[in-house]
Design a protein around this motif. Structure first.
Motif, PDB file in Angstrom:
ATOM      1  N   SER A 138      -8.125   9.887  12.267  1.00  0.00           N
ATOM      2  CA  SER A 138      -8.148  11.260  12.776  1.00  0.00           C
ATOM      3  C   SER A 138      -7.453  12.213  11.812  1.00  0.00           C
ATOM      4  O   SER A 138      -6.899  11.806  10.788  1.00  0.00           O
ATOM      5  N   ASN A 139      -7.449  13.483  12.190  1.00  0.00           N
ATOM      6  CA  ASN A 139      -6.771  14.497  11.380  1.00  0.00           C
ATOM      7  C   ASN A 139      -5.257  14.341  11.404  1.00  0.00           C
ATOM      8  O   ASN A 139      -4.551  14.975  10.621  1.00  0.00           O
ATOM      9  N   PHE A 140      -4.756  13.476  12.316  1.00  0.00           N
ATOM     10  CA  PHE A 140      -3.309  13.287  12.448  1.00  0.00           C
ATOM     11  C   PHE A 140      -2.792  12.081  11.663  1.00  0.00           C
ATOM     12  O   PHE A 140      -1.599  11.802  11.656  1.00  0.00           O
ATOM     13  N   GLY A 141      -3.704  11.361  11.015  1.00  0.00           N
ATOM     14  CA  GLY A 141      -3.293  10.147  10.318  1.00  0.00           C
ATOM     15  C   GLY A 141      -3.859  10.056   8.915  1.00  0.00           C
ATOM     16  O   GLY A 141      -4.427  11.024   8.389  1.00  0.00           O
ATOM     17  N   LYS A 142      -3.705   8.887   8.333  1.00  0.00           N
ATOM     18  CA  LYS A 142      -4.203   8.650   6.976  1.00  0.00           C
ATOM     19  C   LYS A 142      -4.538   7.178   6.831  1.00  0.00           C
ATOM     20  O   LYS A 142      -3.822   6.311   7.353  1.00  0.00           O
ATOM     21  N   VAL A 143      -5.626   6.876   6.139  1.00  0.00           N
ATOM     22  CA  VAL A 143      -6.001   5.484   5.893  1.00  0.00           C
ATOM     23  C   VAL A 143      -4.866   4.812   5.122  1.00  0.00           C
ATOM     24  O   VAL A 143      -4.346   5.383   4.154  1.00  0.00           O
ATOM     25  N   PRO A 144      -4.430   3.617   5.536  1.00  0.00           N
ATOM     26  CA  PRO A 144      -3.254   2.989   4.907  1.00  0.00           C
ATOM     27  C   PRO A 144      -3.324   2.882   3.392  1.00  0.00           C
ATOM     28  O   PRO A 144      -2.316   3.066   2.712  1.00  0.00           O
ATOM     29  N   LEU A 148      -0.676   4.425   0.702  1.00  0.00           N
ATOM     30  CA  LEU A 148      -0.017   3.709  -0.387  1.00  0.00           C
ATOM     31  C   LEU A 148      -0.052   4.545  -1.661  1.00  0.00           C
ATOM     32  O   LEU A 148       0.941   4.639  -2.390  1.00  0.00           O
ATOM     33  N   ALA A 149      -1.199   5.164  -1.933  1.00  0.00           N
ATOM     34  CA  ALA A 149      -1.324   6.008  -3.131  1.00  0.00           C
ATOM     35  C   ALA A 149      -0.363   7.185  -3.078  1.00  0.00           C
ATOM     36  O   ALA A 149       0.145   7.629  -4.112  1.00  0.00           O
ATOM     37  N   GLU A 150      -0.086   7.664  -1.875  1.00  0.00           N
ATOM     38  CA  GLU A 150       0.845   8.772  -1.699  1.00  0.00           C
ATOM     39  C   GLU A 150       2.288   8.312  -1.879  1.00  0.00           C
ATOM     40  O   GLU A 150       3.102   8.999  -2.503  1.00  0.00           O
ATOM     41  N   ILE A 151       2.615   7.134  -1.335  1.00  0.00           N
ATOM     42  CA  ILE A 151       3.967   6.596  -1.428  1.00  0.00           C
ATOM     43  C   ILE A 151       4.298   6.186  -2.855  1.00  0.00           C
ATOM     44  O   ILE A 151       5.410   6.397  -3.341  1.00  0.00           O
ATOM     45  N   PRO A 153       2.635   6.890  -6.262  1.00  0.00           N
ATOM     46  CA  PRO A 153       1.609   7.534  -7.094  1.00  0.00           C
ATOM     47  C   PRO A 153       1.391   6.856  -8.440  1.00  0.00           C
ATOM     48  O   PRO A 153       0.340   7.043  -9.052  1.00  0.00           O
ATOM     49  N   ALA A 154       2.374   6.065  -8.903  1.00  0.00           N
ATOM     50  CA  ALA A 154       2.207   5.368 -10.180  1.00  0.00           C
ATOM     51  C   ALA A 154       1.560   3.999 -10.017  1.00  0.00           C
ATOM     52  O   ALA A 154       1.357   3.286 -11.002  1.00  0.00           O
ATOM     53  N   CYS A 155       1.233   3.623  -8.787  1.00  0.00           N
ATOM     54  CA  CYS A 155       0.562   2.343  -8.527  1.00  0.00           C
ATOM     55  C   CYS A 155      -0.928   2.482  -8.828  1.00  0.00           C
ATOM     56  O   CYS A 155      -1.529   3.543  -8.607  1.00  0.00           O
ATOM     57  N   ARG A 156      -1.532   1.431  -9.332  1.00  0.00           N
ATOM     58  CA  ARG A 156      -2.982   1.401  -9.580  1.00  0.00           C
ATOM     59  C   ARG A 156      -3.652   0.828  -8.332  1.00  0.00           C
ATOM     60  O   ARG A 156      -3.666  -0.382  -8.123  1.00  0.00           O
ATOM     61  N   ILE A 157      -4.205   1.690  -7.507  1.00  0.00           N
ATOM     62  CA  ILE A 157      -4.764   1.282  -6.224  1.00  0.00           C
ATOM     63  C   ILE A 157      -6.059   0.497  -6.418  1.00  0.00           C
ATOM     64  O   ILE A 157      -6.962   0.921  -7.131  1.00  0.00           O
ATOM     65  N   ARG A 158      -6.136  -0.665  -5.768  1.00  0.00           N
ATOM     66  CA  ARG A 158      -7.328  -1.506  -5.812  1.00  0.00           C
ATOM     67  C   ARG A 158      -7.821  -1.742  -4.391  1.00  0.00           C
ATOM     68  O   ARG A 158      -7.050  -1.618  -3.435  1.00  0.00           O
TER      69      ARG A 158
END
Length: 230
Positions: A138-144, A148-151, A153-158
């Motif tokens: 929903s507009n109140f949440g975020k896909v996990p 992770l990318a937000e927490i 930012p220097a991680c290479r998301i796979r």
């Protein structure tokens, strides 16, 4: 094949509102594997030895608290709603940082947020849950995995089911703890025949055959093997 580590010990962290399957699945894999090699060990680690109420009210009793500093070859952080509090648990962060370099740092689902929060995923590939629940969608949440990318930012998301970045191994999806359990047996040096026998005994062979094709392995900064990685 990796040299077998005799008496491989997996410590699984439990905390308030940890997702049950996230910690129970790898525990179950090791429980069955012990039928074939009783030297394997798996146990629960809590911040203290107090009973811990995990998701849906299931209460468990840790075998060790942080103060006990149990010897282990791998430490696993499950996901669950409680990871939101654990992001700010300085005692947990200190415990992780004090673990020896020889101890693998592993996670299931949103457990990788913790490693990201304390900077351990900087420059490394990692994964997380890709399917949101209704609130997260929903507009109140975020896909996990986006969180992770937000927490970190220097991680290479796979988007792989499991990502082995050397010392740190992450799995995405609530049920991916099964694959984490099997994969840790391989990291402990057990061969395919042993792992396949564990999967067969659990009547999980078909699913294991499917999901082990979705594992990304990274060694010394380069991708050694990739399957279905984004």
């Amino acid at each position: 094949m990796t040299q077998k580590i005799a008496g491989f010990r997996l410590g699984i962290y439990v905390f308030k509102d940890a997702e049950v399957i996230d910690y129970a699945a790898p525990y179950g894999v090791f429980s069955v594997a012990r039928r074939f090699d009783p030297e394997l060990d798996v146990f629960l680690v809590g911040e203290t030895l107090r009973p811990t109420q995990t998701q849906a009210g299931l209460t468990v009793l840790p075998n060790y608290g942080f103060i006990d500093r149990p010897s282990m070859n791998a430490f696993l952080i499950p996901g669950g709603f409680g990871t939101r509090q654990e992001l700010h648990n300085g005692n947990l962060h200190h415990f992780i940082r004090q673990l020896p370099e020889s101890c693998l740092l592993t996670s299931v689902c949103t457990g990788s947020w913790i490693y990201g929060k304390i900077g351990l995923l900087d420059g490394l590939p990692a994964t997380n849950r890709k399917e949101p629940d209704r609130l997260e969608a929903s507009n109140f949440g975020k896909v996990p995995i986006d969180r992770l990318a937000e927490i970190a930012p220097a991680c290479r998301i796979r988007r792989s089911r499991l990502v082995d970045a050397g010392r740190i191994i992450t799995a995405g999806g609530i049920a991916s703890g099964m694959e984490m359990g099997f994969y840790l047996l391989k990291r402990a040096g057990y061969d395919d025949a042993f792992v396949n026998e564990v999967a067969r005994t659990m009547e999980y062979q078909k699913a294991y055959d499917l999901y082990r094709a979705d594992i990304e392995v990274v060694g010394h900064g380069t991708v050694a093997a990739v399957s279905n990685a984004a």
